[in-house]
Design a protein around this motif. Sequence first.
Motif, PDB file in Angstrom:
ATOM      1  N   ILE A  26       0.711  -0.989   0.149  1.00  0.00           N
ATOM      2  CA  ILE A  26       0.383   0.304   0.215  1.00  0.00           C
ATOM      3  C   ILE A  26       1.357   1.557  -0.349  1.00  0.00           C
ATOM      4  O   ILE A  26       0.695   2.069  -0.561  1.00  0.00           O
ATOM      5  CB  ILE A  26      -1.111   0.091   1.150  1.00  0.00           C
ATOM      6  CG1 ILE A  26      -1.891  -0.857   0.922  1.00  0.00           C
ATOM      7  CG2 ILE A  26      -1.748   1.453   1.041  1.00  0.00           C
ATOM      8  CD1 ILE A  26      -2.483  -0.876   2.554  1.00  0.00           C
ATOM      9  N   PRO A  27       1.674   1.293   0.812  1.00  0.00           N
ATOM     10  CA  PRO A  27       2.452   2.487   0.928  1.00  0.00           C
ATOM     11  C   PRO A  27       3.893   3.248  -0.202  1.00  0.00           C
ATOM     12  O   PRO A  27       3.809   3.654  -0.481  1.00  0.00           O
ATOM     13  CB  PRO A  27       3.400   2.218   2.226  1.00  0.00           C
ATOM     14  CG  PRO A  27       3.463   1.383   2.803  1.00  0.00           C
ATOM     15  CD  PRO A  27       2.375   0.472   2.310  1.00  0.00           C
ATOM     16  N   MET A  28       4.005   1.332  -1.064  1.00  0.00           N
ATOM     17  CA  MET A  28       5.251   1.717  -1.660  1.00  0.00           C
ATOM     18  C   MET A  28       5.024   2.483  -2.959  1.00  0.00           C
ATOM     19  O   MET A  28       5.101   3.355  -3.361  1.00  0.00           O
ATOM     20  CB  MET A  28       6.162  -0.270  -1.782  1.00  0.00           C
ATOM     21  CG  MET A  28       6.561   0.339  -2.545  1.00  0.00           C
ATOM     22  SD  MET A  28       7.743  -1.847  -2.714  1.00  0.00           S
ATOM     23  CE  MET A  28       8.369  -1.579  -1.819  1.00  0.00           C
ATOM     24  N   LEU A  29       3.541   1.909  -3.132  1.00  0.00           N
ATOM     25  CA  LEU A  29       2.869   1.801  -4.342  1.00  0.00           C
ATOM     26  C   LEU A  29       2.594   3.150  -5.035  1.00  0.00           C
ATOM     27  O   LEU A  29       2.585   3.967  -5.986  1.00  0.00           O
ATOM     28  CB  LEU A  29       1.826   0.977  -4.960  1.00  0.00           C
ATOM     29  CG  LEU A  29       2.684  -0.627  -5.251  1.00  0.00           C
ATOM     30  CD1 LEU A  29       0.754  -1.758  -5.952  1.00  0.00           C
ATOM     31  CD2 LEU A  29       3.178  -0.782  -6.140  1.00  0.00           C
ATOM     32  N   THR A  30       2.080   3.695  -3.170  1.00  0.00           N
ATOM     33  CA  THR A  30       1.590   5.533  -3.225  1.00  0.00           C
ATOM     34  C   THR A  30       3.136   6.371  -3.474  1.00  0.00           C
ATOM     35  O   THR A  30       3.013   7.151  -4.413  1.00  0.00           O
ATOM     36  CB  THR A  30       1.097   5.502  -2.125  1.00  0.00           C
ATOM     37  OG1 THR A  30      -0.377   4.655  -1.768  1.00  0.00           O
ATOM     38  CG2 THR A  30       0.604   6.834  -2.048  1.00  0.00           C
ATOM     39  N   VAL A  31       4.091   5.644  -2.958  1.00  0.00           N
ATOM     40  CA  VAL A  31       5.208   6.823  -3.354  1.00  0.00           C
ATOM     41  C   VAL A  31       6.041   6.253  -4.517  1.00  0.00           C
ATOM     42  O   VAL A  31       5.992   7.517  -5.303  1.00  0.00           O
ATOM     43  CB  VAL A  31       6.586   5.913  -1.953  1.00  0.00           C
ATOM     44  CG1 VAL A  31       7.259   6.704  -2.545  1.00  0.00           C
ATOM     45  CG2 VAL A  31       6.168   6.503  -0.453  1.00  0.00           C
ATOM     46  N   LEU A  32       5.058   5.435  -5.078  1.00  0.00           N
ATOM     47  CA  LEU A  32       6.416   5.756  -6.457  1.00  0.00           C
ATOM     48  C   LEU A  32       5.245   6.150  -7.392  1.00  0.00           C
ATOM     49  O   LEU A  32       5.864   6.909  -8.491  1.00  0.00           O
ATOM     50  CB  LEU A  32       6.172   3.557  -6.931  1.00  0.00           C
ATOM     51  CG  LEU A  32       7.036   3.058  -6.097  1.00  0.00           C
ATOM     52  CD1 LEU A  32       7.385   1.221  -6.588  1.00  0.00           C
ATOM     53  CD2 LEU A  32       8.797   3.579  -6.529  1.00  0.00           C
ATOM     54  N   LEU A  33       3.573   6.306  -7.112  1.00  0.00           N
ATOM     55  CA  LEU A  33       3.186   7.288  -7.981  1.00  0.00           C
ATOM     56  C   LEU A  33       3.411   8.181  -8.123  1.00  0.00           C
ATOM     57  O   LEU A  33       3.165   9.438  -8.420  1.00  0.00           O
ATOM     58  CB  LEU A  33       1.427   6.842  -7.387  1.00  0.00           C
ATOM     59  CG  LEU A  33       0.916   4.822  -8.651  1.00  0.00           C
ATOM     60  CD1 LEU A  33       0.253   4.549  -7.571  1.00  0.00           C
ATOM     61  CD2 LEU A  33       1.581   5.422  -9.946  1.00  0.00           C
ATOM     62  N   GLU A  34       3.378   8.967  -6.058  1.00  0.00           N
ATOM     63  CA  GLU A  34       3.474  10.339  -5.953  1.00  0.00           C
ATOM     64  C   GLU A  34       4.611  10.584  -6.929  1.00  0.00           C
ATOM     65  O   GLU A  34       5.322  12.002  -7.262  1.00  0.00           O
ATOM     66  CB  GLU A  34       3.729  10.722  -4.508  1.00  0.00           C
ATOM     67  CG  GLU A  34       3.956  11.847  -4.176  1.00  0.00           C
ATOM     68  CD  GLU A  34       2.836  12.705  -4.572  1.00  0.00           C
ATOM     69  OE1 GLU A  34       3.048  14.449  -3.972  1.00  0.00           O
ATOM     70  OE2 GLU A  34       1.584  12.160  -4.066  1.00  0.00           O
ATOM     71  N   LYS A  35       5.584  10.158  -6.897  1.00  0.00           N
ATOM     72  CA  LYS A  35       7.330  10.223  -6.992  1.00  0.00           C
ATOM     73  C   LYS A  35       7.179   9.953  -8.822  1.00  0.00           C
ATOM     74  O   LYS A  35       8.162  11.397  -9.544  1.00  0.00           O
ATOM     75  CB  LYS A  35       8.441   9.118  -6.840  1.00  0.00           C
ATOM     76  CG  LYS A  35       8.786   9.820  -5.729  1.00  0.00           C
ATOM     77  CD  LYS A  35      10.364   8.979  -5.238  1.00  0.00           C
ATOM     78  CE  LYS A  35      10.717   8.598  -4.095  1.00  0.00           C
ATOM     79  NZ  LYS A  35      11.582   7.801  -3.182  1.00  0.00           N
ATOM     80  N   GLN A  36       5.928   9.679  -9.037  1.00  0.00           N
ATOM     81  CA  GLN A  36       5.718   9.696 -10.913  1.00  0.00           C
ATOM     82  C   GLN A  36       4.578  10.964 -11.115  1.00  0.00           C
ATOM     83  O   GLN A  36       5.057  11.083 -12.204  1.00  0.00           O
ATOM     84  CB  GLN A  36       5.530   8.872 -11.482  1.00  0.00           C
ATOM     85  CG  GLN A  36       6.135   7.041 -11.638  1.00  0.00           C
ATOM     86  CD  GLN A  36       5.330   5.936 -12.052  1.00  0.00           C
ATOM     87  OE1 GLN A  36       3.737   5.813 -12.402  1.00  0.00           O
ATOM     88  NE2 GLN A  36       5.547   4.206 -11.178  1.00  0.00           N
ATOM     89  N   GLY A  37       4.830  11.198 -10.283  1.00  0.00           N
ATOM     90  CA  GLY A  37       3.774  13.320 -10.301  1.00  0.00           C
ATOM     91  C   GLY A  37       2.489  12.775 -10.369  1.00  0.00           C
ATOM     92  O   GLY A  37       1.481  13.260 -11.182  1.00  0.00           O
ATOM     93  N   VAL A  38       2.023  11.500  -9.727  1.00  0.00           N
ATOM     94  CA  VAL A  38       0.508  11.131  -9.796  1.00  0.00           C
ATOM     95  C   VAL A  38      -0.064  12.617  -9.031  1.00  0.00           C
ATOM     96  O   VAL A  38       0.201  12.569  -7.872  1.00  0.00           O
ATOM     97  CB  VAL A  38      -0.219  10.097 -10.046  1.00  0.00           C
ATOM     98  CG1 VAL A  38      -0.961   9.669 -10.103  1.00  0.00           C
ATOM     99  CG2 VAL A  38       0.655   8.843 -11.402  1.00  0.00           C
ATOM    100  N   SER A  39      -1.419  12.422  -9.872  1.00  0.00           N
ATOM    101  CA  SER A  39      -2.014  13.955  -8.831  1.00  0.00           C
ATOM    102  C   SER A  39      -2.663  12.857  -7.285  1.00  0.00           C
ATOM    103  O   SER A  39      -3.063  11.595  -7.462  1.00  0.00           O
ATOM    104  CB  SER A  39      -3.721  13.598  -9.251  1.00  0.00           C
ATOM    105  OG  SER A  39      -4.598  13.112 -10.078  1.00  0.00           O
ATOM    106  N   SER A  40      -3.047  13.273  -6.245  1.00  0.00           N
ATOM    107  CA  SER A  40      -3.426  13.048  -4.540  1.00  0.00           C
ATOM    108  C   SER A  40      -4.523  12.088  -5.398  1.00  0.00           C
ATOM    109  O   SER A  40      -4.677  11.176  -4.749  1.00  0.00           O
ATOM    110  CB  SER A  40      -3.913  13.204  -3.460  1.00  0.00           C
ATOM    111  OG  SER A  40      -4.044  14.846  -4.086  1.00  0.00           O
TER     112      SER A  40
END
Length: 394
Positions: A26-40
Amino acid sequence: MSQSRYTFWVLILAVGIAGVSQGLTIPMLTVLLEKQGVSSVMNGLNAAALYIGMVMVNPFLEIPLRRIGYRSTILWGLLLVTIATALIPMFSHLAVWFVLRLLMGVGDSGLHYASQMWVTKIAAPENRGRDLSIYGLAYGVGFSIGPLGLSVLHLGIWVPFGGLLVLYLIAFLLLSRIKNEFPAQIEQTEKKQNKYAFVLRLAWLALIPSFLYGFMETSLNGSFPVYALRTGLSVEWVSLILPSFVVGSIILQMPLGALSDRVGRKQVMLVCALVGGLAFFLFPFAGENVWLMMLLLAIAGAAVGSFYSLGLAFSADILPASMVPTAGIIAGVNFGVASILAPNVNGLLMDVWEPWTIFWLMGSLLIVFAAACLFFKQKATQEQTYSMPLQKQG
């Protein structure tokens, strides 16, 4: 060791492994997507895929449970989780991860539902709170270990996910060696009625904690990493702060379960909801003090981290044994719905208002539940319109 206790401890190990899986992905994929610039908002929607899968399959899990038994349902769920976990590192596309998280939610739901119902079945009534708290403790320990995988992400995404695959293999080997069992069959008396309506009428309060726990767990693991990154906290700090909630629940998981066996589930949950609500209300005032954040989350976790197991034990106290699997279905749906709502509601709050409002929302929900505890009156067991025959073995 008796066969039932051996089965119990195998289930405890299996759910601990499942906790590691969810606590990591859960947190790992959230962090990876945030680093890709995906909106919250899109990040929250992707995180919700796990719980969409749960909600999709939960209403139907009682069917395989009664037809193929506890062990077979767990093994099928574990197989789906393993397949999804193996495929996640092979892709980085948002849509693909959504589908894989959906598949993981289906598998997780089957695994957790069948194992929870099995533990509830083999637990002695006088120790039900303790045994279910051990179940919750195992999941909590696993979930707290999971986010630590963020610290080895720099070695490559295959490192943490490869570790998960090894753990799944261990679970497969242990589960395959225990004897399969089946839940008690349902017999309707002359007064027929919808079993879901029956469970909701008698045990509505016992089913709310699953919703609250799902909302809190997903808010912290799915939304807190975004909150932290936007307020200047590093990923390394997130990997240390997040487990504090679960570590807090670990400390009081068994004492609260044993206490509920003696003084009653409702009384324990009432006090815990008040304490947890206060901790969440105070969290925004921690500012940038990381240690105070950890302390408040630990207090909140200690208070409400055992809500799911306490609610399930409470429903088993109120309902006939043959209706407990139905209560488990409703609890699972509640957990899934809350987990879908949480990242999306929180993402919207963080985009249009202040990030800290997500903690006030969690605190408000707990205070409302505490008020509901004051008004709940347990109905007499004579109202039960379903009976429990001898258990089927196989």
